[in-house]
Design an enzyme around this catalytic site. Structure first.
Site, PDB file in Angstrom:
ATOM      1  N   CYS A 189      22.488  38.299 127.297  1.00 24.41           N
ATOM      2  CA  CYS A 189      23.663  38.665 126.477  1.00 24.41           C
ATOM      3  C   CYS A 189      24.947  38.566 127.294  1.00 24.41           C
ATOM      4  O   CYS A 189      25.875  39.369 127.122  1.00 24.41           O
ATOM      5  CB  CYS A 189      23.523  40.053 125.865  1.00 24.41           C
ATOM      6  SG  CYS A 189      22.155  40.200 124.735  1.00 24.41           S
ATOM      7  N   HIS A 225      28.786  42.167 128.981  1.00 20.52           N
ATOM      8  CA  HIS A 225      27.724  42.005 127.976  1.00 20.52           C
ATOM      9  C   HIS A 225      28.400  41.638 126.653  1.00 20.52           C
ATOM     10  O   HIS A 225      29.522  42.071 126.385  1.00 20.52           O
ATOM     11  CB  HIS A 225      26.989  43.343 127.858  1.00 20.52           C
ATOM     12  CG  HIS A 225      25.745  43.324 127.036  1.00 20.52           C
ATOM     13  ND1 HIS A 225      25.771  43.398 125.662  1.00 20.52           N
ATOM     14  CD2 HIS A 225      24.437  43.268 127.381  1.00 20.52           C
ATOM     15  CE1 HIS A 225      24.532  43.386 125.208  1.00 20.52           C
ATOM     16  NE2 HIS A 225      23.702  43.302 126.228  1.00 20.52           N
ATOM     17  N   LYS A 246      18.017  52.989 128.293  1.00 15.78           N
ATOM     18  CA  LYS A 246      18.079  52.375 129.616  1.00 15.78           C
ATOM     19  C   LYS A 246      18.016  53.437 130.708  1.00 15.78           C
ATOM     20  O   LYS A 246      18.180  53.151 131.888  1.00 15.78           O
ATOM     21  CB  LYS A 246      19.352  51.539 129.741  1.00 15.78           C
ATOM     22  CG  LYS A 246      19.333  50.331 128.799  1.00 15.78           C
ATOM     23  CD  LYS A 246      20.537  49.475 128.965  1.00 15.78           C
ATOM     24  CE  LYS A 246      20.732  48.500 127.817  1.00 15.78           C
ATOM     25  NZ  LYS A 246      19.793  47.385 127.787  1.00 15.78           N
ATOM     26  N   GLN A 284      24.301  50.240 132.061  1.00 16.56           N
ATOM     27  CA  GLN A 284      23.420  49.963 133.214  1.00 16.56           C
ATOM     28  C   GLN A 284      23.695  50.919 134.374  1.00 16.56           C
ATOM     29  O   GLN A 284      23.148  50.729 135.462  1.00 16.56           O
ATOM     30  CB  GLN A 284      23.622  48.524 133.693  1.00 16.56           C
ATOM     31  CG  GLN A 284      23.221  47.476 132.677  1.00 16.56           C
ATOM     32  CD  GLN A 284      21.721  47.401 132.447  1.00 16.56           C
ATOM     33  OE1 GLN A 284      20.928  47.857 133.276  1.00 16.56           O
ATOM     34  NE2 GLN A 284      21.316  46.846 131.322  1.00 16.56           N
ATOM     35  N   ASP A 340      31.777  50.719 130.057  1.00 13.51           N
ATOM     36  CA  ASP A 340      30.430  50.512 129.528  1.00 13.51           C
ATOM     37  C   ASP A 340      29.452  50.938 130.628  1.00 13.51           C
ATOM     38  O   ASP A 340      29.260  50.227 131.620  1.00 13.51           O
ATOM     39  CB  ASP A 340      30.266  49.029 129.159  1.00 13.51           C
ATOM     40  CG  ASP A 340      28.825  48.675 128.821  1.00 13.51           C
ATOM     41  OD1 ASP A 340      27.940  49.548 128.921  1.00 13.51           O
ATOM     42  OD2 ASP A 340      28.585  47.505 128.461  1.00 13.51           O
TER      43      ASP A 340
HETATM   44  N1  PLP Z   1      26.199  46.880 127.872  1.00 17.06           N
HETATM   45  C1  PLP Z   1      25.373  46.515 128.852  1.00 17.06           C
HETATM   46  C2  PLP Z   1      25.910  46.341 130.236  1.00 17.06           C
HETATM   47  C3  PLP Z   1      24.018  46.300 128.593  1.00 17.06           C
HETATM   48  O1  PLP Z   1      23.204  45.927 129.584  1.00 17.06           O
HETATM   49  C4  PLP Z   1      23.550  46.485 127.279  1.00 17.06           C
HETATM   50  C5  PLP Z   1      22.136  46.206 126.944  1.00 17.06           C
HETATM   51  O2  PLP Z   1      21.494  45.398 127.583  1.00 17.06           O
HETATM   52  C6  PLP Z   1      24.439  46.889 126.286  1.00 17.06           C
HETATM   53  C7  PLP Z   1      25.756  47.071 126.621  1.00 17.06           C
HETATM   54  C8  PLP Z   1      23.995  47.130 124.880  1.00 17.06           C
HETATM   55  O3  PLP Z   1      23.162  48.256 124.817  1.00 17.06           O
HETATM   56  P1  PLP Z   1      22.430  48.647 123.457  1.00 17.06           P
HETATM   57  O4  PLP Z   1      21.701  47.410 123.020  1.00 17.06           O
HETATM   58  O5  PLP Z   1      21.512  49.764 123.840  1.00 17.06           O
HETATM   59  O6  PLP Z   1      23.483  49.058 122.497  1.00 17.06           O
END
Ligand code: PLP
Length: 416
Positions: free
Chosen positions: A374, A133, A236, A213, A210
């Site tokens: 993203c 991401h 999420k 998900q 990270d």
């Molecule tokens: N990392 C992953 C794999 C994501 O899917 C997302 C959001 O879609 C993020 C990071 C960023 O999360 P946040 O916007 O809640 O900070």
């Protein structure tokens, strides 16, 4: 306000009708019809128990934390710190290792600026994967640019898996951090993070995982995983937006300098210099998102009551059914076919652009995400500008998938 009946803990057996009833928004009509909410990768809906916890906090406990001696301040502080205990227990961490943030993105930035930047030198490398991401790419690029370091992506296979041999070959003495997503938001691929951590640690390289998900779909035990840093967002996983956390091994947190300065993160302040509060407060400047923490704890309670194995089994059934249904659609190609993947179906169609597909699906009450999710480098890897993504959660059912299939048939009729 009394806790509504349907917000009571749910039965140990998987009762989908009851679960769906826990989420009031699923009864909301959209475009005049039934909602099939399949945009859970973007954000999940919230159960009554989370809505109740947020409402109860503002009705009965609202005050600032850690600062006053009055009754409400005590209630707010107790509820807020109890939430930290609950969240820490859920991930098998200790409370000092859980830093509250605005979400995954802020948690990664915190590690970038507080941990990595002071340790980076020209020529150093941050090893990521080609499926990350943007929030697990751009913060590293920002700090790399300041020190002459480089962000190095490990390649992704045609099936959407990390090429583990290539990743391994990229580990070297210049690698100062490995950053990897546990579950791909675009492909559903589950990366072998436990194995990767062992390999990185064998070379003395710390690892950031990270988990944005992952946490609503897989059991995560940060101690067992031995992650150095683990980041996630509440929204999420059935919790509120704008709240998340950084788990970090205590020794790292102790050694790191604060990133944000302000109230609550200090022990003493004078014009000669200031000293820092204990961890984790050293990293939590200013009035925190108190209800966010309480809501996240309620969301994790909700997940725990159903049980992640039961949730994963249900979502796996949905993935199988969804995959079969998509096979009925002419000219549709699924992007990301890694074995054992999470319940995410990304696809493109010969006849229409993802944006147009998303618009038709919306008219049919099907909420999906159409775009690059993203993950622009991943889109480049597959030579496509965008996909349509249907991402599933505990409350999805066959009817949602049937509605998706019907809407896709309509897309074929209109554009084919
Ligand atoms: N990392 C992953 C794999 C994501 O899917 C997302 C959001 O879609 C993020 C990071 C960023 O999360 P946040 O916007 O809640 O900070």
């Amino acid at each position: 306000m009394n806790m509504p009946q349907h917000a009571a803990p749910i039965a140990a057996t998987f009762d989908l009708a009851k679960i769906r009833n826990d989420f009031p928004i699923l009864r909301e009509a959209v475009r005049g019809g039934r909602l099939a909410y399949l945009d859970n990768g973007a954000t999940t809906q919230k159960p009554e128990s989370v809505l109740y916890a947020l409402d109860d906090y503002y009705r009965h406990k609202n005050a600032n934390v850690h600062r006053a001696v009055h009754d409400l301040a005590e209630r707010a502080t107790t509820a807020y710190e109890a939430a930290r205990d609950r969240i820490a227990a859920f991930f098998n961490a200790s409370r000092e290792e859980i830093v509250f943030t605005r979400g995954t993105t802020e948690a990664i930035n915190l590690v970038a600026y507080s941990f990595l930047q002071p340790r980076l030198q020209a020529g150093d490398e941050i090893l990521v994967t080609g499926m990350e991401h943007h929030s697990n790419i751009v913060p590293w690029q920002l700090i790399a640019a300041r020190s002459g370091a480089h962000v190095v992506p490990a390649p992704v296979t045609d099936a959407g898996e990390l090429d583990l041999d290539a990743w391994r070959a990229l580990l070297n003495t210049r690698t100062k951090l490995v950053a990897v997503m546990q579950v791909s938001n675009t492909l559903g691929t589950i990366n072998p993070v436990a194995e990767m951590i062992v390999e990185a640690h064998a070379r003395g390289i710390p690892v950031l995982v990270d988990g944005a998900q992952a946490i609503a779909h897989l059991s995560v035990d940060v101690k067992n995983l031995d992650a150095d840093f683990y980041v996630c967002s509440a929204h999420k996983a059935y919790g509120p937006t704008g709240f998340g956390m950084l788990y970090a091994k205590r020794a790292y947190l102790e050694a790191m300098q604060p990133w944000h300065g302000g109230g609550d993160m200090i022990r003493t302040v004078s014009f000669e210099g200031s000293t820092w509060n204990d961890v984790p407060y050293k990293f939590e400047a200013g009035t925190p998102d108190i209800s966010g923490a309480i809501g996240f704890a309620a969301a994790l309670d909700y997940i725990a009551t159903i049980g992640l194995p039961a949730i994963a089994a249900h979502e796996h059934r949905l993935l199988e059914e969804g995959t079969q249904r998509l096979q009925n659609i002419k000219g549709l190609r699924v992007i990301g076919t890694a074995p054992g993947k999470a319940a995410i179906l990304s696809f493109v169609m010969d006849c229409a652009h993802p944006q147009d597909i998303g618009t038709i699906l919306d008219q049919e009450g099907v909420a999906v995400r159409a775009g690059h999710h993203c993950t622009m480098p991943l889109m480049q890897r597959f030579g496509i500008p965008a996909t349509v993504r249907a991402s599933m959660a505990v409350y999805n059912d066959s009817e949602d998938l049937e509605q998706l299939e019907r809407a896709l048939v309509k897309v074929g009729r209109l554009f084919g």
